[in-house]
Design a protein around this motif. Sequence first.
Motif, PDB file in Angstrom:
ATOM      1  N   LYS A   1       0.879  -1.162   0.000  1.00 13.68           N
ATOM      2  CA  LYS A   1       0.000   0.000   0.000  1.00 13.68           C
ATOM      3  C   LYS A   1       0.912   1.206   0.000  1.00 13.68           C
ATOM      4  CE  LYS A   1      -4.236  -1.571   2.142  1.00 13.68           C
ATOM      5  NZ  LYS A   1      -5.188  -1.375   3.233  1.00 13.68           N
ATOM      6  N   LEU A   2       0.765   2.042  -1.007  1.00 14.89           N
ATOM      7  CA  LEU A   2       1.495   3.293  -1.055  1.00 14.89           C
ATOM      8  C   LEU A   2       0.616   4.338  -0.384  1.00 14.89           C
ATOM      9  CD1 LEU A   2       2.684   3.281  -4.781  1.00 14.89           C
ATOM     10  CD2 LEU A   2       3.836   2.326  -2.783  1.00 14.89           C
ATOM     11  N   VAL A   3       1.190   5.123   0.510  1.00 15.17           N
ATOM     12  CA  VAL A   3       0.434   6.168   1.190  1.00 15.17           C
ATOM     13  C   VAL A   3       1.025   7.511   0.769  1.00 15.17           C
ATOM     14  CG1 VAL A   3      -0.382   7.073   3.391  1.00 15.17           C
ATOM     15  CG2 VAL A   3       0.023   4.621   3.141  1.00 15.17           C
ATOM     16  N   SER A   4       0.205   8.328   0.161  1.00 11.12           N
ATOM     17  CA  SER A   4       0.656   9.614  -0.356  1.00 11.12           C
ATOM     18  C   SER A   4       0.987  10.577   0.766  1.00 11.12           C
ATOM     19  CB  SER A   4      -0.433  10.240  -1.234  1.00 11.12           C
ATOM     20  OG  SER A   4      -0.110  11.579  -1.542  1.00 11.12           O
ATOM     21  N   PRO A   5       2.165  11.220   0.702  1.00 14.76           N
ATOM     22  CA  PRO A   5       2.494  12.242   1.694  1.00 14.76           C
ATOM     23  C   PRO A   5       1.712  13.530   1.438  1.00 14.76           C
ATOM     24  CG  PRO A   5       4.218  12.133   0.055  1.00 14.76           C
ATOM     25  CD  PRO A   5       3.251  11.016  -0.248  1.00 14.76           C
ATOM     26  N   ILE A   6       1.156  13.656   0.230  1.00 14.82           N
ATOM     27  CA  ILE A   6       0.430  14.869  -0.156  1.00 14.82           C
ATOM     28  C   ILE A   6      -1.044  14.762   0.216  1.00 14.82           C
ATOM     29  CG2 ILE A   6      -0.245  16.323  -2.120  1.00 14.82           C
ATOM     30  CD1 ILE A   6       2.460  15.344  -3.421  1.00 14.82           C
TER      31      ILE A   6
END
Length: 156
Positions: free
Chosen positions: A127-132
């Motif tokens: 799961k990629l979690v966006s810092p934006i």
Amino acid sequence: MLIVNKSVPMTNHIRLPAERIEQLRRIAQAKEKTITEVIADYVRSEIAAGTIPASVPGFDVASEGASITIRANGFEASVPMGEGPTVADLLKEAGSANADPERKKRWIEGAAAMSGMTVKRAGNGLKLVSPITGREFPLNLDIAADLAEQIERAAE
């Protein structure tokens, strides 16, 4: 007939005759792979043949000045241009069958440290979690490797 289950963004269902499924199972067994890996090999061969583009559908990976921007359905992250190849290697290695679990964990944490995005292991994927946006984007390990290649091309 293709059945798409929109409530589960990481999984789609494809209906095939039982005989075709058995053939795929036999191919996978003969190659010591999963059916998913056999299908991924076929898709990659079609990319190599020029039938379809090498980009991962739904992902927009672009060079923007000194960074590489990755966008997909509410997910957004920016990677410094010089770190693009390293993040790509980390995404590829996260799915490597040859890597030990502790080393995979370090690679995943390394990708997060270099890109600002959080990368979590989730079953047979990431799961990629966006810092934006903070949005989570589920990603199969096989597709993570394809995304890594797209990031490498943007870094060139």
